[in-house]
Scaffold this active site. Sequence first.
Site, PDB file in Angstrom:
ATOM      1  N   TYR A  22       0.824  -1.214   0.000  1.00 28.88           N
ATOM      2  CA  TYR A  22       0.000   0.000   0.000  1.00 28.88           C
ATOM      3  C   TYR A  22       0.856   1.261   0.000  1.00 28.88           C
ATOM      4  CZ  TYR A  22      -4.023  -2.908   1.116  1.00 28.88           C
ATOM      5  OH  TYR A  22      -5.022  -3.848   1.086  1.00 28.88           O
ATOM      6  N   LYS A  51       5.459 -13.872   5.543  1.00 28.05           N
ATOM      7  CA  LYS A  51       5.796 -14.862   4.510  1.00 28.05           C
ATOM      8  C   LYS A  51       7.315 -14.814   4.327  1.00 28.05           C
ATOM      9  CE  LYS A  51       4.430 -17.871   1.432  1.00 28.05           C
ATOM     10  NZ  LYS A  51       3.800 -19.148   1.793  1.00 28.05           N
ATOM     11  N   ASP A  59      -0.166 -18.160   4.961  1.00 27.63           N
ATOM     12  CA  ASP A  59      -1.066 -19.201   4.442  1.00 27.63           C
ATOM     13  C   ASP A  59      -1.465 -20.164   5.558  1.00 27.63           C
ATOM     14  OD1 ASP A  59       1.683 -19.565   4.277  1.00 27.63           O
ATOM     15  OD2 ASP A  59       1.606 -21.044   2.678  1.00 27.63           O
ATOM     16  N   ASP A  69      -4.992  -6.852   5.670  1.00 29.48           N
ATOM     17  CA  ASP A  69      -6.245  -6.565   4.972  1.00 29.48           C
ATOM     18  C   ASP A  69      -7.111  -7.816   4.897  1.00 29.48           C
ATOM     19  OD1 ASP A  69      -8.168  -5.330   3.504  1.00 29.48           O
ATOM     20  OD2 ASP A  69      -7.008  -5.167   1.660  1.00 29.48           O
TER      21      ASP A  69
END
Length: 362
Positions: free
Chosen positions: A124, A191, A224, A248
Amino acid sequence: MQHRVTFIPGDGIGPEVAKATQRVLETAGVQFQWDNVIIGSQAQDMFGTPLPESALQSIKRNKVALKGPVTTPIGSGFRSVNVALRQKLDLYACLRPYKTYHGVHTPYKDIDIVVVRENTEDLYSGIEFAKDGPETLKLVDFVLETTGEEIKRDSAVSLKVISQTASRRIVKFAFDYARQNGRKKVTAVHKANILKFSDGLFLDTARQVAKGYPEIEFTDIVVDAACMQLVRRPKQFDVLVLPNFYGDFISDLCAGLVGGLGLAPGANIGDDIAVFEPTHGSAPKYTGQNKVNPMAMMLSGVMMLRYLGERDSADKLERAIAEVIAEGKDITYDLKLDPEDSTAVGTSQVADAVIQKLKPKS
Ligand code: NAD
């Protein structure tokens, strides 16, 4: 004591849920002086900019704002005014508590998870390179020269920016929140196994910050696996801290656990300014229908009352909302077992019911 608060109704369903929230807040035993402000496409038409300086000044002056959702046109027009507002006021922490209220139709009971989302950078950052732009081609050449990696020349590129400064302050915010609110565990979501530098920096920084809070357990999980574990065993989580992008969609996932976006409040918090707004957007297809659930925004109002030090009124308002949910009578379609249920009430009727609960029993 009277509180001066900037009031931003937003657009789409924003004005309806904002009005309903204003009404219940005014019945909760606290005096407000509202400073009404317009941002978004209406401000664009009136002032030639979606985020007028006068709106920013109002928030800076009052230090607290209550905001409805604002529509972001996809792919064209202005970049998200919501993101711009957070960046301009340096509201670096997005705080979203998700808990199940008695009576909500969800397979998950007793959920109590707090999402702390970094609010200023990551994907963002707003730094993007359009397909075929001269800067994009320069970037493609630069990457080839410096890394030997080939990016296709017809690519568009968006930068994922993760700084140590922003990572440190958001993780610190999460631990301080945990400490102040008697929370036991903070989990960093990332991640870093793939994004070794950006998410790797976030994770390393989180590990460093965690050392300053030995009484709070620190764990980490890849995003994940976090999605799967949130659905399988959500109660293992307490406070989650995440970079902006993962924050988000994990926010919406957590909203789903507790009954949907109609029950998902939030706040954007900086060092001395806070803007309270629901997780959900402006749901344009429901505009003006007196249909959607105002409780996410009302619960954002509860968070605002707590931030303003009005704990008794906050507790009273939250109890009133919880009672309306538990009774299951004056609730909107999204809280019904069958969303087509014709006994669902409208936005303003929910406000009436909450106000009724707030009134002293005679
Ligand atoms: P959305 O959250 O507006 O709506 C998605 C769906 O969720 C709706 O169609 C509706 O079915 C349901 N929903 C949302 N709020 C609800 C409520 N209060 N009660 C009952 N059901 C509700 O998401 P979207 O359609 O992806 O976004 C619409 C616009 O809002 C976009 O322009 C987006 O950029 C913007 N947006 C703004 C904010 C913000 O102002 N902070 C946040 C998210 C999205």
